[in-house]
Enzyme design. Structure first.
Site, PDB file in Angstrom:
ATOM      1  N   ARG A  60       0.974  -1.399  -0.041  1.00  0.00           N
ATOM      2  CA  ARG A  60      -0.214  -0.029   0.221  1.00  0.00           C
ATOM      3  C   ARG A  60       1.015   0.672  -0.248  1.00  0.00           C
ATOM      4  O   ARG A  60       0.607   1.797   0.006  1.00  0.00           O
ATOM      5  CB  ARG A  60      -0.945  -0.225   1.254  1.00  0.00           C
ATOM      6  CG  ARG A  60      -2.026  -1.502   1.587  1.00  0.00           C
ATOM      7  CD  ARG A  60      -3.618  -0.733   1.339  1.00  0.00           C
ATOM      8  NE  ARG A  60      -3.667  -1.679   1.678  1.00  0.00           N
ATOM      9  CZ  ARG A  60      -4.029  -3.091   2.341  1.00  0.00           C
ATOM     10  NH1 ARG A  60      -3.803  -2.363   3.411  1.00  0.00           N
ATOM     11  NH2 ARG A  60      -5.494  -3.601   2.235  1.00  0.00           N
ATOM     12  N   LYS A  88       3.897  11.660 -11.183  1.00  0.00           N
ATOM     13  CA  LYS A  88       2.954  10.465 -12.080  1.00  0.00           C
ATOM     14  C   LYS A  88       3.656   9.160 -12.181  1.00  0.00           C
ATOM     15  O   LYS A  88       4.809   9.451 -12.504  1.00  0.00           O
ATOM     16  CB  LYS A  88       2.470  11.293 -13.151  1.00  0.00           C
ATOM     17  CG  LYS A  88       1.598  11.609 -14.008  1.00  0.00           C
ATOM     18  CD  LYS A  88       1.334  12.595 -15.136  1.00  0.00           C
ATOM     19  CE  LYS A  88       0.020  13.440 -15.470  1.00  0.00           C
ATOM     20  NZ  LYS A  88       0.501  13.644 -17.098  1.00  0.00           N
ATOM     21  N   GLU A 119      10.995  18.138 -24.138  1.00  0.00           N
ATOM     22  CA  GLU A 119      10.258  18.312 -23.727  1.00  0.00           C
ATOM     23  C   GLU A 119      10.415  19.841 -22.874  1.00  0.00           C
ATOM     24  O   GLU A 119       9.880  20.836 -22.594  1.00  0.00           O
ATOM     25  CB  GLU A 119      10.690  17.406 -22.409  1.00  0.00           C
ATOM     26  CG  GLU A 119       9.519  15.920 -22.244  1.00  0.00           C
ATOM     27  CD  GLU A 119       8.194  15.858 -22.193  1.00  0.00           C
ATOM     28  OE1 GLU A 119       8.015  16.675 -22.355  1.00  0.00           O
ATOM     29  OE2 GLU A 119       7.693  14.242 -22.129  1.00  0.00           O
ATOM     30  N   LYS A 169       6.842  23.400 -15.439  1.00  0.00           N
ATOM     31  CA  LYS A 169       6.713  22.411 -14.810  1.00  0.00           C
ATOM     32  C   LYS A 169       6.505  22.937 -13.981  1.00  0.00           C
ATOM     33  O   LYS A 169       4.844  22.365 -13.489  1.00  0.00           O
ATOM     34  CB  LYS A 169       7.329  20.768 -15.328  1.00  0.00           C
ATOM     35  CG  LYS A 169       6.482  19.372 -14.776  1.00  0.00           C
ATOM     36  CD  LYS A 169       6.977  18.525 -15.395  1.00  0.00           C
ATOM     37  CE  LYS A 169       6.018  17.771 -14.972  1.00  0.00           C
ATOM     38  NZ  LYS A 169       6.347  16.102 -15.409  1.00  0.00           N
ATOM     39  N   GLU A 221      -4.459  16.670 -12.494  1.00  0.00           N
ATOM     40  CA  GLU A 221      -4.103  17.050 -13.441  1.00  0.00           C
ATOM     41  C   GLU A 221      -5.936  16.717 -14.547  1.00  0.00           C
ATOM     42  O   GLU A 221      -6.524  16.441 -14.792  1.00  0.00           O
ATOM     43  CB  GLU A 221      -4.566  16.215 -14.785  1.00  0.00           C
ATOM     44  CG  GLU A 221      -3.873  16.121 -15.908  1.00  0.00           C
ATOM     45  CD  GLU A 221      -2.855  15.442 -17.373  1.00  0.00           C
ATOM     46  OE1 GLU A 221      -1.872  14.728 -16.470  1.00  0.00           O
ATOM     47  OE2 GLU A 221      -3.632  14.611 -17.621  1.00  0.00           O
ATOM     48  N   ARG A 251      -2.184  21.021 -15.492  1.00  0.00           N
ATOM     49  CA  ARG A 251      -1.517  20.469 -15.567  1.00  0.00           C
ATOM     50  C   ARG A 251      -1.901  19.661 -17.529  1.00  0.00           C
ATOM     51  O   ARG A 251      -0.926  19.030 -18.119  1.00  0.00           O
ATOM     52  CB  ARG A 251      -2.137  19.450 -14.859  1.00  0.00           C
ATOM     53  CG  ARG A 251      -0.865  17.940 -14.953  1.00  0.00           C
ATOM     54  CD  ARG A 251      -0.386  17.527 -13.880  1.00  0.00           C
ATOM     55  NE  ARG A 251       0.915  16.793 -14.012  1.00  0.00           N
ATOM     56  CZ  ARG A 251       1.612  15.428 -13.384  1.00  0.00           C
ATOM     57  NH1 ARG A 251       0.845  15.953 -11.855  1.00  0.00           N
ATOM     58  NH2 ARG A 251       2.609  15.626 -13.293  1.00  0.00           N
ATOM     59  N   ASN A 281       0.651  18.160 -21.804  1.00  0.00           N
ATOM     60  CA  ASN A 281       0.343  17.412 -22.579  1.00  0.00           C
ATOM     61  C   ASN A 281       0.590  17.680 -24.296  1.00  0.00           C
ATOM     62  O   ASN A 281      -0.460  16.881 -25.085  1.00  0.00           O
ATOM     63  CB  ASN A 281      -0.800  16.608 -22.264  1.00  0.00           C
ATOM     64  CG  ASN A 281      -0.906  15.485 -20.727  1.00  0.00           C
ATOM     65  OD1 ASN A 281       0.062  14.832 -20.796  1.00  0.00           O
ATOM     66  ND2 ASN A 281      -1.773  16.063 -20.138  1.00  0.00           N
ATOM     67  N   HIS A 339       1.452  14.869 -27.045  1.00  0.00           N
ATOM     68  CA  HIS A 339       1.567  14.010 -26.306  1.00  0.00           C
ATOM     69  C   HIS A 339       0.469  12.473 -26.645  1.00  0.00           C
ATOM     70  O   HIS A 339       0.604  11.950 -26.782  1.00  0.00           O
ATOM     71  CB  HIS A 339       1.619  13.762 -24.731  1.00  0.00           C
ATOM     72  CG  HIS A 339       2.773  14.298 -23.875  1.00  0.00           C
ATOM     73  ND1 HIS A 339       3.642  15.672 -24.193  1.00  0.00           N
ATOM     74  CD2 HIS A 339       3.797  13.576 -23.277  1.00  0.00           C
ATOM     75  CE1 HIS A 339       4.424  15.508 -24.127  1.00  0.00           C
ATOM     76  NE2 HIS A 339       4.598  14.815 -23.201  1.00  0.00           N
ATOM     77  N   HIS A 345       2.057  10.526 -28.043  1.00  0.00           N
ATOM     78  CA  HIS A 345       1.988   8.652 -27.543  1.00  0.00           C
ATOM     79  C   HIS A 345       1.899   7.747 -28.712  1.00  0.00           C
ATOM     80  O   HIS A 345       2.108   6.595 -28.201  1.00  0.00           O
ATOM     81  CB  HIS A 345       1.123   8.462 -26.308  1.00  0.00           C
ATOM     82  CG  HIS A 345       2.407   9.124 -24.911  1.00  0.00           C
ATOM     83  ND1 HIS A 345       1.407   9.853 -24.141  1.00  0.00           N
ATOM     84  CD2 HIS A 345       2.826   9.293 -24.346  1.00  0.00           C
ATOM     85  CE1 HIS A 345       1.909   9.779 -22.742  1.00  0.00           C
ATOM     86  NE2 HIS A 345       3.253  10.138 -23.040  1.00  0.00           N
ATOM     87  N   HIS A 396      10.854   8.440 -26.510  1.00  0.00           N
ATOM     88  CA  HIS A 396       9.720   9.472 -25.497  1.00  0.00           C
ATOM     89  C   HIS A 396       9.439  11.000 -26.357  1.00  0.00           C
ATOM     90  O   HIS A 396       8.987  11.149 -28.099  1.00  0.00           O
ATOM     91  CB  HIS A 396       9.499   9.584 -24.421  1.00  0.00           C
ATOM     92  CG  HIS A 396       8.568  10.188 -23.809  1.00  0.00           C
ATOM     93  ND1 HIS A 396       7.336   9.951 -24.549  1.00  0.00           N
ATOM     94  CD2 HIS A 396       8.327  11.508 -23.343  1.00  0.00           C
ATOM     95  CE1 HIS A 396       6.172  10.698 -23.974  1.00  0.00           C
ATOM     96  NE2 HIS A 396       7.147  11.687 -22.945  1.00  0.00           N
TER      97      HIS A 396
HETATM   98  N1  GLY Z   1       4.065  15.009 -18.259  1.00  0.00           N
HETATM   99  C1  GLY Z   1       3.803  15.266 -18.149  1.00  0.00           C
HETATM  100  C2  GLY Z   1       2.976  16.042 -16.490  1.00  0.00           C
HETATM  101  O1  GLY Z   1       3.873  15.040 -15.609  1.00  0.00           O
HETATM  102  O2  GLY Z   1       2.394  15.817 -16.466  1.00  0.00           O
END
Ligand code: GLY
Length: 355
Positions: free
Chosen positions: A115, A137, A179, A215, A225, A229, A233, A236, A240, A255
């Site tokens: 947990r 994330k 990025e 960021k 998000e 946030r 993206n 992305h 992605h 990436h």
């Molecule tokens: N990589 C985008 C974020 O961390 O929200």
């Protein structure tokens, strides 16, 4: 003088990071310490930590295979098993020493083991230093769908040591630079313009700090998000999908390489759907085309790419979601494009690299 950013309940150390890691470990008294590494960071980065922190002698090392294709449940089970076999309890600490794959999967493994145990990020790639290690994330891929399974769980600290960048080849550095460009495109035009003028090899603490400021401010305002946030993206949704598509090939993209192409396509969508001026679209395309490998993409890939996008986390009610810029330095979220519009953006990319 240590430069540290305050994030959502933890600090990001951008200078003297390994000394700070030593202090952190000294203060916390964890029952056991584990390093998660890959083959490269075991060879090139762990020795630097041992040199900087000779007093750190009691730890176990868990090694995974490098590469996004290994960021999956099978490898994650491997990490959980090693933690269990080595007797990790809830007072243990996992130190993720690596790039995006180690940081993403290590933090997911730590967030879910018994947990949740503490973890810290020690990112070693430029991409992980300016993006993946920060913001909480965690995740693994499933059926090539990027970060399909994951949580928002904040690390206890992030330690950014730019010495590690010397262990990277040019391809890895360029991938991280994507990025950084994104940070300029969504939030700061002068940063975007400045980044275009630099030599990738000269990326230093100042620039990493600047990217992290952008960021971190976004993450603090919206850690899970729900709104702002989502602007991180940009590039992305298509990026992605490209990454997933090429994961199945013999030449997977990094990436950042996929993101660079994604930003071209999504800049096109930004012009079509969100008011980006033609001259700024040209500026973005010229910059990315000059700096990144432009991978050929056949029209036959479009359906598969759209299929991947249909599984994207940003979608709502079956509509494919995007973050689109309205000018360089300003981005909107909850934008949607139809499959036809997406195909046009991929065609735009094909034409661009032919030109
Ligand atoms: N990589 C985008 C974020 O961390 O929200």
């Amino acid at each position: 003088m240590t430069r540290a950013l305050e994030s959502t309940g933890y600090k990001i150390y951008v200078q003297d990071a390994l000394e700070e890691l030593g202090r952190f470990l000294e203060e916390r008294k964890y029952s056991k310490i584990f390093f998660l590494v890959d083959r490269h960071t075991a060879e090139h980065c762990l020795p630097l930590i041992q040199k900087a922190l000779p007093e750190l002698t009691e730890f176990d090392v868990i090694e995974i295979e490098p590469g996004e294709e290994n960021k999956n449940i099978d490898f994650c089970i491997g990490i959980w098993k090693m933690l269990l076999d080595f007797g990790a309890d809830r007072k243990s600490l996992l130190i993720n020493l690596g790039g995006g794959v180690v940081c993403d999967m290590g933090s997911f493994a730590a967030a879910t083991y018994k947990r949740g145990i503490d973890f810290v990020q020690v990112p070693t790639s430029l991409l992980a230093q300016v993006d993946a290690a920060v913001g909480g994330k965690t995740g693994i891929d499933m059926d090539q769908v990027k970060n399909c399974i994951g949580t928002f769980t904040q690390p206890k600290a992030v330690f950014i040591e730019t010495e590690f960048l010397k262990t990277l080849d040019n391809r890895q550095l360029i991938a991280g630079y994507a990025e950084m460009l994104k940070h300029g495109l969504i939030a700061d035009k002068s940063y975007f313009i400045y980044l275009q003028s630099i030599d990738i090899k000269s990326i230093n603490t100042e620039l990493i700090y600047k990217s992290l400021l952008i960021k971190n401010e976004v993450v603090i305002s919206d850690p899970s998000e729900q709104n702002l946030r989502k602007t991180l993206n940009f590039g992305h949704t298509i990026g992605h999908a490209l990454e997933s598509y090429f994961l199945e090939s013999t030449t997977p993209l990094l990436h950042g390489e996929a993101l660079a192409i994604g930003m071209i396509c999504e800049a096109f969508l930004s012009k079509q759907l969100n008011g980006l001026a033609e001259e700024e679209l040209v500026q973005i395309c010229n910059c990315i085309k000059a700096k990144f490998p432009m991978i050929p993409l056949s029209a036959g890939a479009d359906l598969a790419l759209i299929h991947y996008m249909q599984n994207d986390k940003k979608n709502e009610a079956g509509k494919i979601g995007f973050a689109l810029i309205n000018q360089i330095g300003s981005c909107d979220y909850d934008q949607y494009a139809s499959p036809e519009e997406i195909k046009n953006s991929l065609e735009f990319y094909r034409n661009l690299i032919r030109a």
